[in-house]
Design a protein around this motif. Structure first.
Motif, mmCIF file in Angstrom:
data_model
loop_
_atom_site.group_PDB
_atom_site.id
_atom_site.type_symbol
_atom_site.label_atom_id
_atom_site.label_comp_id
_atom_site.label_asym_id
_atom_site.label_seq_id
_atom_site.Cartn_x
_atom_site.Cartn_y
_atom_site.Cartn_z
ATOM 1 N N THR A 232 44.089 64.152 34.328
ATOM 2 C CA THR A 232 44.973 65.724 35.308
ATOM 3 C C THR A 232 45.600 64.696 35.669
ATOM 4 N N GLY A 233 45.702 63.336 35.895
ATOM 5 C CA GLY A 233 47.008 62.733 36.010
ATOM 6 C C GLY A 233 46.458 62.236 37.459
ATOM 7 N N THR A 234 45.149 62.078 37.765
ATOM 8 C CA THR A 234 44.673 61.845 38.971
ATOM 9 C C THR A 234 44.751 60.333 38.326
ATOM 10 N N ASN A 235 45.060 59.233 39.534
ATOM 11 C CA ASN A 235 45.204 57.855 39.446
ATOM 12 C C ASN A 235 44.598 57.047 40.340
ATOM 13 N N ARG A 236 43.020 56.802 40.672
ATOM 14 C CA ARG A 236 42.832 56.268 42.132
ATOM 15 C C ARG A 236 42.255 54.557 41.669
ATOM 16 N N GLN A 237 42.643 53.626 43.040
ATOM 17 C CA GLN A 237 42.012 52.477 42.776
ATOM 18 C C GLN A 237 41.516 51.706 43.832
ATOM 19 N N PHE A 238 40.950 50.984 43.609
ATOM 20 C CA PHE A 238 39.570 50.419 44.634
ATOM 21 C C PHE A 238 39.434 48.667 44.599
ATOM 22 N N ILE A 239 39.717 48.544 45.564
ATOM 23 C CA ILE A 239 39.704 46.455 45.761
ATOM 24 C C ILE A 239 38.253 46.804 46.692
ATOM 25 N N ASN A 240 36.885 46.183 46.151
ATOM 26 C CA ASN A 240 35.658 46.269 46.705
ATOM 27 C C ASN A 240 35.295 47.324 46.853
ATOM 28 N N SER A 241 35.624 47.698 46.310
ATOM 29 C CA SER A 241 35.039 49.425 46.201
ATOM 30 C C SER A 241 35.612 50.342 47.147
ATOM 31 N N SER A 242 36.666 49.407 48.028
ATOM 32 C CA SER A 242 37.146 50.075 49.459
ATOM 33 C C SER A 242 38.026 51.005 48.331
ATOM 34 N N PRO A 243 38.709 52.566 48.260
ATOM 35 C CA PRO A 243 40.112 53.011 47.690
ATOM 36 C C PRO A 243 41.766 52.351 48.713
ATOM 37 N N ILE B 116 36.547 42.665 43.899
ATOM 38 C CA ILE B 116 36.387 43.622 42.757
ATOM 39 C C ILE B 116 37.622 44.551 42.692
ATOM 40 N N LEU B 117 37.823 44.711 41.729
ATOM 41 C CA LEU B 117 39.547 45.358 41.377
ATOM 42 C C LEU B 117 39.166 46.362 39.999
ATOM 43 N N LYS B 118 38.954 47.605 40.756
ATOM 44 C CA LYS B 118 38.999 49.384 39.852
ATOM 45 C C LYS B 118 39.925 49.696 40.044
ATOM 46 N N ARG B 119 40.515 50.414 38.607
ATOM 47 C CA ARG B 119 41.668 51.474 38.746
ATOM 48 C C ARG B 119 40.995 52.726 37.945
ATOM 49 N N SER B 120 40.962 53.812 38.191
ATOM 50 C CA SER B 120 40.910 54.625 37.053
ATOM 51 C C SER B 120 42.158 55.584 36.840
ATOM 52 N N LEU B 121 41.928 55.960 36.528
ATOM 53 C CA LEU B 121 42.959 57.472 35.713
ATOM 54 C C LEU B 121 42.106 58.535 34.989
ATOM 55 N N ALA C 87 44.950 46.607 29.747
ATOM 56 C CA ALA C 87 43.835 46.794 31.669
ATOM 57 C C ALA C 87 44.319 46.016 31.930
ATOM 58 N N LEU C 88 44.764 44.539 31.734
ATOM 59 C CA LEU C 88 44.944 43.827 33.246
ATOM 60 C C LEU C 88 46.618 44.255 33.972
ATOM 61 N N GLN C 89 47.639 44.837 33.162
ATOM 62 C CA GLN C 89 48.527 45.751 33.666
ATOM 63 C C GLN C 89 47.717 45.955 35.043
ATOM 64 N N LEU C 90 46.853 47.233 34.313
ATOM 65 C CA LEU C 90 46.629 48.562 35.201
ATOM 66 C C LEU C 90 46.167 47.411 36.157
ATOM 67 N N LEU C 91 45.461 46.604 36.722
ATOM 68 C CA LEU C 91 44.280 45.895 37.110
ATOM 69 C C LEU C 91 45.658 45.167 38.384
ATOM 70 N N LEU C 92 47.717 45.023 37.612
ATOM 71 C CA LEU C 92 47.672 44.746 38.422
ATOM 72 C C LEU C 92 48.935 45.775 39.066
ATOM 73 N N GLY C 93 48.237 46.391 39.211
ATOM 74 C CA GLY C 93 49.348 46.941 39.994
ATOM 75 C C GLY C 93 50.601 48.291 38.893
ATOM 76 N N ALA D 77 49.189 48.106 47.012
ATOM 77 C CA ALA D 77 47.790 46.493 47.840
ATOM 78 C C ALA D 77 47.325 46.221 46.618
ATOM 79 N N LEU D 78 47.245 46.877 45.859
ATOM 80 C CA LEU D 78 46.611 46.579 44.381
ATOM 81 C C LEU D 78 47.720 45.659 43.621
ATOM 82 N N LYS D 79 48.613 45.974 43.743
ATOM 83 C CA LYS D 79 49.842 45.216 43.270
ATOM 84 C C LYS D 79 50.360 43.723 43.836
ATOM 85 N N ASN D 80 49.929 43.653 45.519
ATOM 86 C CA ASN D 80 50.980 42.740 45.518
ATOM 87 C C ASN D 80 49.719 41.455 45.521
#
Length: 556
Positions: free
Chosen positions: A104-115, A96-101, A44-50, A120-123
């Protein structure tokens, strides 16, 4: 308040259906049976680390997997410049960091609710979490990693960035000098080609795309003028000039209408409309006759236009898709020729600039070397102290600095970390160390040495205490507890001595319900913690429970 991870929320990741983990600062131990799902926390942490992900991570039967982390603390404000640069609102005391998968293979990530983007998530993640697993010590064997460790301890990041900037400038100038300083024959051949291209474009006296439009329009009319005259003349003839022309026939119908009007004056409106039509058709006939007179059948003008259009097409085929691009090509060719013609002057300018930038490289490189030379013995001593705390009572460690034959992007220096775990043995490079237990403790000693210099709030250790036991395990736990004073530290461990000394303790369990397997996480305190420590010691016998109580008491 230092930044800490306060909440990790996982949904439909591998064996985890839904997990909400609330935690505080300090040293946090995570334990559990083999296969219970402790690695899911790392995943889970690795996903949040990009880290890259695929839909195989989604729990069977689910369509969407999400991982969310909440960091809190005043220290987070130092990340605001990075957030603003990524187009995200700055934060106050919460991030707040969030990532969803999705399936269908769609991968989305958010920082403070902003896409946001994965990069950017990895950095951002690199500035929040430092994760070490049982195999990460392999990177410690790399000379590049060893130099990065020394620079981190020396707080040389700004010096390294300054040196790299000058070094890149120098490499660019050297490449320009090399490209310009080509063989004389090749130079003359290029000059001949450039002269031809420039003359061909210049002699065309090009204006812009507007000229091309106008010429093509005139050419189309002129080249079709014969057919246009034929059509216009035939139409005018049919209207008014032929014996049976439309207008001559309309004269008869107009006479008949006037006869009708004499008898019935209600026909007057038709008679008037008919007369207006005759006038309009007469005007059309006259206009067509005038149109044919204006059309130019001059063959010389047609040939000139045809030649101009052909020239446009030839130039566009060779130098660009439009006249504007052809003109731009000619300008670039002229600039290139000027550069080659003025080669000697340009080479002289480049030599001077190279000398100037090389002097900057040398100054920055020497300043970096002084910083590293000063830091290397301090880092060595710091790591030696940590190694003694971790059971290497008479070990030796040295960060040995050496000079490179040629400057590199990293500077003038190479570093080799040397280690001797036992007295009487010579110092050897880390790559010569066979024991994973030794290299794991060495990794912990190095992280401890860098901790005071490391601004990353969360350290995560995934079973780096493998192949360690006995009193050494106590020492590893104590060292992690010390690290937990300056950082939030999560340690996934199989050692009861390490788990017992942690500030807080969480257990991962694997349960079966409704024919499905679930991983769960719960905090253990008091008797429950004693029983978990006893389980790690080998069972829940009376002796194991007593030893567990002793370990927990020793911590207190």
């Amino acid at each position: 308040m230092p930044a800490v991870l306060t909440l990790l929320r996982i949904k439909n990741l591998a064996l985890v259906e839904e997990l909400e983990w609330q935690m505080g600062p300090g040293f946090i131990a995570v334990t559990g049976e083999t296969g219970a799902g402790k690695s899911i926390i790392i995943g889970a942490l690795q996903l949040l680390l990009g880290e890259r992900a695929d839909k195989s991570l989604i729990r069977t039967g689910a369509d969407l997997c999400t991982v969310e982390a909440v960091f809190s603390g005043n220290d987070l404000q130092k990340l605001n410049p990075q957030l603003v640069e990524a187009g995200i609102e700055p934060c106050e005391n919460e991030l707040i960091l969030k990532r969803s998968l999705s399936s269908t293979g769609t991968n989305r990530q958010f920082i403070n609710s902003s896409p946001t983007t994965l990069s950017a998530l990895k950095n951002l993640g690199d500035d929040l979490v430092d994760l070490h697993g049982p195999h990460d010590h392999q990177s410690l064997l790399s000379p590049e990693t060893q130099l990065i460790l020394l620079d981190s301890f020396a707080r040389a990041e700004e010096r390294v960035a300054e040196y790299r900037n000058h070094y890149r400038q120098l490499q660019t100038l050297l490449a320009e000098h090399s490209a310009l300083n080509t063989a004389e024959t090749a130079r003359e051949q290029e000059l001949d080609l450039l002269r031809h291209q420039i003359n061909e474009i210049k002699s065309a006296n090009l204006v812009a795309d507007e000229e091309e439009e106008e010429i093509e329009k005139r050419y189309k009319l002129t080249s079709n003028s014969k057919r246009l005259i034929e059509l216009a003349s035939a139409t005018a003839n049919k209207l008014s000039e032929a014996d049976d022309s439309v207008l001559s026939q309309l004269a008869e119908t107009q006479r008949l209408l006037r006869e009708l009007e004499k008898i019935d004056n209600s026909i007057a409106q038709f008679s008037a409309a008919h007369a207006a039509s005759v006038i309009e058709l007469s005007e059309i006939a006259r206009a067509l006759s005038a149109y044919t007179e204006k059309l130019d059948l001059d063959p010389e003008q047609l040939a000139a236009l045809e030649q101009r259009v052909s020239l446009f097409e030839t130039l566009k085929r060779k130098y660009g898709g439009s006249i504007t691009e052809v003109i731009a090509f000619g300008k670039r060719a002229a600039e290139r020729m000027q550069k080659i013609v003025g080669r000697d002057a340009e080479l002289e300018r480049l030599v001077k600039e190279i000398e100037n930038v090389r002097s900057h490289v040398n100054r920055a490189g020497e300043a970096l070397r002084r910083l590293r030379t000063k830091a290397a013995p301090k880092l060595s001593e710091n790591i030696r102290r940590n190694l003694r705390d971790l059971g290497f009572r008479q070990s030796e460690f040295e960060a040995k600095l050496g000079a490179l034959d040629e400057p590199r992007a990293s500077g003038f220096d190479a570093v080799e970390l040397l280690f001797s775990p036992n007295p009487g043995e010579p110092l050897k490079p880390l790559r010569a160390i066979a024991s994973s237990g030794e290299i794991s403790r060495l990794m912990l000693a190095i992280k401890s040495a860098l901790a005071a210099h490391d601004a990353i709030p969360l350290l995560v250790f995934d079973e780096i205490d493998t192949n360690v036991g006995g009193e050494i395990a106590h020492a590893v736990g104590a060292k992690m507890l010390t690290l937990g004073h300056d950082h939030q530290l999560i340690c996934i461990t199989h050692l009861p001595q390490v788990a017992a000394i942690a500030s807080s303790h969480f257990v991962v369990t694997k349960d079966v319900s409704r024919g499905r397997t679930f991983s769960n996480l719960r905090k253990v305190t008091g008797k429950m913690r004693q029983e978990e420590i006893a389980r790690m010691l080998g069972g829940k016998s009376e002796s194991a429970l007593k030893l567990a109580a002793s370990l927990l008491k020793h911590r207190a």
